[in-house]
Design an enzyme around this catalytic site. Structure first.
Site, PDB file in Angstrom:
ATOM      1  N   ARG A  40       5.484   4.399  -5.322  1.00  0.00           N
ATOM      2  CA  ARG A  40       5.974   3.207  -4.645  1.00  0.00           C
ATOM      3  C   ARG A  40       4.918   2.733  -3.657  1.00  0.00           C
ATOM      4  NH1 ARG A  40      10.822   2.415  -0.139  1.00  0.00           N
ATOM      5  NH2 ARG A  40      10.891   0.136  -0.282  1.00  0.00           N
ATOM      6  N   HIS A  41       4.920   1.436  -3.413  1.00  0.00           N
ATOM      7  CA  HIS A  41       4.006   0.863  -2.424  1.00  0.00           C
ATOM      8  C   HIS A  41       4.274   1.449  -1.042  1.00  0.00           C
ATOM      9  CE1 HIS A  41       7.377  -1.459  -0.870  1.00  0.00           C
ATOM     10  NE2 HIS A  41       7.666  -1.789  -2.126  1.00  0.00           N
ATOM     11  N   ARG A  44       6.195  -1.921   4.234  1.00  0.00           N
ATOM     12  CA  ARG A  44       6.076  -3.386   4.143  1.00  0.00           C
ATOM     13  C   ARG A  44       6.976  -4.050   5.161  1.00  0.00           C
ATOM     14  NH1 ARG A  44      10.954  -4.448   2.498  1.00  0.00           N
ATOM     15  NH2 ARG A  44      11.937  -3.505   0.652  1.00  0.00           N
ATOM     16  N   ARG A 108       1.989  -6.419  -2.221  1.00  0.00           N
ATOM     17  CA  ARG A 108       2.125  -5.104  -1.607  1.00  0.00           C
ATOM     18  C   ARG A 108       1.788  -3.964  -2.572  1.00  0.00           C
ATOM     19  NH1 ARG A 108       7.269  -7.401  -1.857  1.00  0.00           N
ATOM     20  NH2 ARG A 108       8.845  -6.382  -3.184  1.00  0.00           N
ATOM     21  N   ASP A 288      10.439   0.917  -5.411  1.00  0.00           N
ATOM     22  CA  ASP A 288      11.463   1.962  -5.325  1.00  0.00           C
ATOM     23  C   ASP A 288      12.381   1.940  -6.542  1.00  0.00           C
ATOM     24  OD1 ASP A 288      12.592  -0.470  -4.644  1.00  0.00           O
ATOM     25  OD2 ASP A 288      13.557   0.237  -2.810  1.00  0.00           O
TER      26      ASP A 288
END
Length: 425
Positions: A40-41, A44, A108, A288
């Protein structure tokens, strides 16, 4: 006596050689052959604000839904962890044929992949192009958002999935959950100014407040620790609603099974390649819901939102007997080693074929047909075809009527009329 001893010595030597010859040749030591990463990034900004939120887009340096500097550091740390974990498996210097990185086309996730690679491949030797910058450009591949059919979930359009979601809304668990939280949802709606808050939409309220809390912004008085805890529980329930509760296997075939199918294909291909096959790591920078859908398809989801920079590992090993096995790990907390994941029905070191057999039920054989997208498209094509044919037929009728009208409207000129005698002759 000496001759007998000498004979026994020769016999022992021959027996020893025979035993050594009959023993199987020593196998290769167990080795890592291929790795797939789904992460996942990083941290943010919120994707949106609620109507009464004092912190709108201008309160965030890059606006809504953007990677923060905290998120950059999280992904940098994950990249450095990967460097340590796969030291000796990956070359110290970046080699383009050893790793392939794909991201969704969101800022992102693209930036997270870049920050991750900065930690994984700090430039060394001839790859240092500027002594003042400990970084080098490495490609990250993507497709347009409206073409993404692998990493962004839920996958749409999928009429069958929407039908399953409608059935989920009418399930006893969903109805009971709504009843139990009705007053709480009404309170959230009144405080935020949102007209309607449901189990499906309440996650965005928690997400906004969580992002503000992490970045030390003042929360409204109504967002007490108890309220935040309640919101977090409902947010986690939202993942179960998306990919589980009822029809988990069929939902997985329409959602996370798509990504799992690609991962399975790459694992089997890597197992069939020579030991010196170039590609060693395939990394996906996503969201996610990507990890949740994938883990729900694997039946290893812990019903908790995957945190920022969390990473699911698939590691393909070749055993000393030549067979292959798959090990899965999940890193959901920085500073700690990833913990092993075991697919139900197998041990952690799962034989590749057993892994394939256990996951076969959630792999779609034809996603469009199972989603009932193909039949919808066929109906559309049929309607278009009928409309075109009808238009052509109408034009022909109009043309024919026009010709007949012009023939009938012409003035009657001189005509020769034969007499009856001439016709008889």
């Amino acid at each position: 006596m000496a001759a007998d001893a000498k004979g026994r010595g020769w016999a022992a030597a021959v027996l020893l050689l025979l035993v050594l010859w009959l023993q199987p040749p020593p196998g290769r030591p167990r080795s890592l052959r291929f790795v797939t990463l789904v992460y996942r990034h990083g941290d943010r900004s919120p994707v949106k604000a609620y109507p009464r939120d004092p912190y709108q887009a201008s309160a965030w340096p890059q606006g809504f839904g953007q990677l923060t500097q905290m998120g950059m550091r999280q992904q940098l740390a994950l990249g450095r962890f990967l460097r340590r974990r796969y030291s000796g498996f990956l070359s110290d210097m970046y080699l383009r044929w050893e790793i392939y990185v794909r991201s969704t086309d969101w800022d992102r996730t693209l930036m997270s992949a870049e920050a991750n690679l900065a930690g994984l491949y700090p430039p060394k030797g001839p790859q240092v192009f500027n002594p003042n910058i400990s970084w080098q450009p490495i490609p990250v591949h993507t497709v347009a958002q409206d073409e993404e059919r692998l990493l962004k979930y839920p996958l749409t359009p999928c009429p069958r999935y929407e039908q399953l979601q409608n059935e989920t809304r009418h399930s006893a668990e969903y109805i009971n959950m709504t009843k139990e939280n009705w007053q709480f949802l009404q309170m959230v709606a009144n405080e935020t100014g949102i007209q309607h808050v449901s189990l499906e939409s309440v996650w965005s309220v928690y997400d906004t407040l969580f992002c503000e809390q992490v970045h030390q912004m003042d929360l409204p008085a109504w967002a007490t620790p108890e309220v935040m805890s309640h919101l977090r529980q409902l947010r986690d329930f939202g993942f179960d609603y998306l990919f589980g509760i009822i029809h988990r296997v069929e939902k997985s075939r329409l959602q996370g099974g798509v990504l799992l199918g690609h991962i399975r294909k790459n694992l089997t291909q890597a197992a069939s390649e020579p030991i010196h096959h170039n590609l060693r790591v395939l990394a996906y920078s996503a969201h996610d819901t990507t990890i949740a859908a994938l883990q729900m398809a694997l039946n290893v989801f812990n019903n908790v939102q995957p945190p920022y920079a969390s990473c699911h590992f698939f590691e393909l090993y070749q055993e000393d007997d030549g067979n292959f096995s798959v090990e899965m790990f999940y890193r959901n907390e920085s500073g700690k080693e990833p913990f092993p994941l075991t697919i139900p029905g197998c041990q952690h070191k799962c034989p590749l074929q057993r892994f394939m057999d256990l996951t076969a039920a959630v792999i779609p054989w034809n996603w469009e047909q199972e989603c009932q997208v193909a039949s919808t498209l066929h109906d559309t094509e049929l309607f278009v075809g009928l409309a075109v044919c009808g238009s052509i037929l109408l034009l022909l009728i109009i043309l024919l009527l026009t010709v007949l009208f012009r023939i009938q409207s012409q003035p009657s000129g001189y005509r020769h009329v034969s007499n009856e005698g001439e016709e008889q002759a």
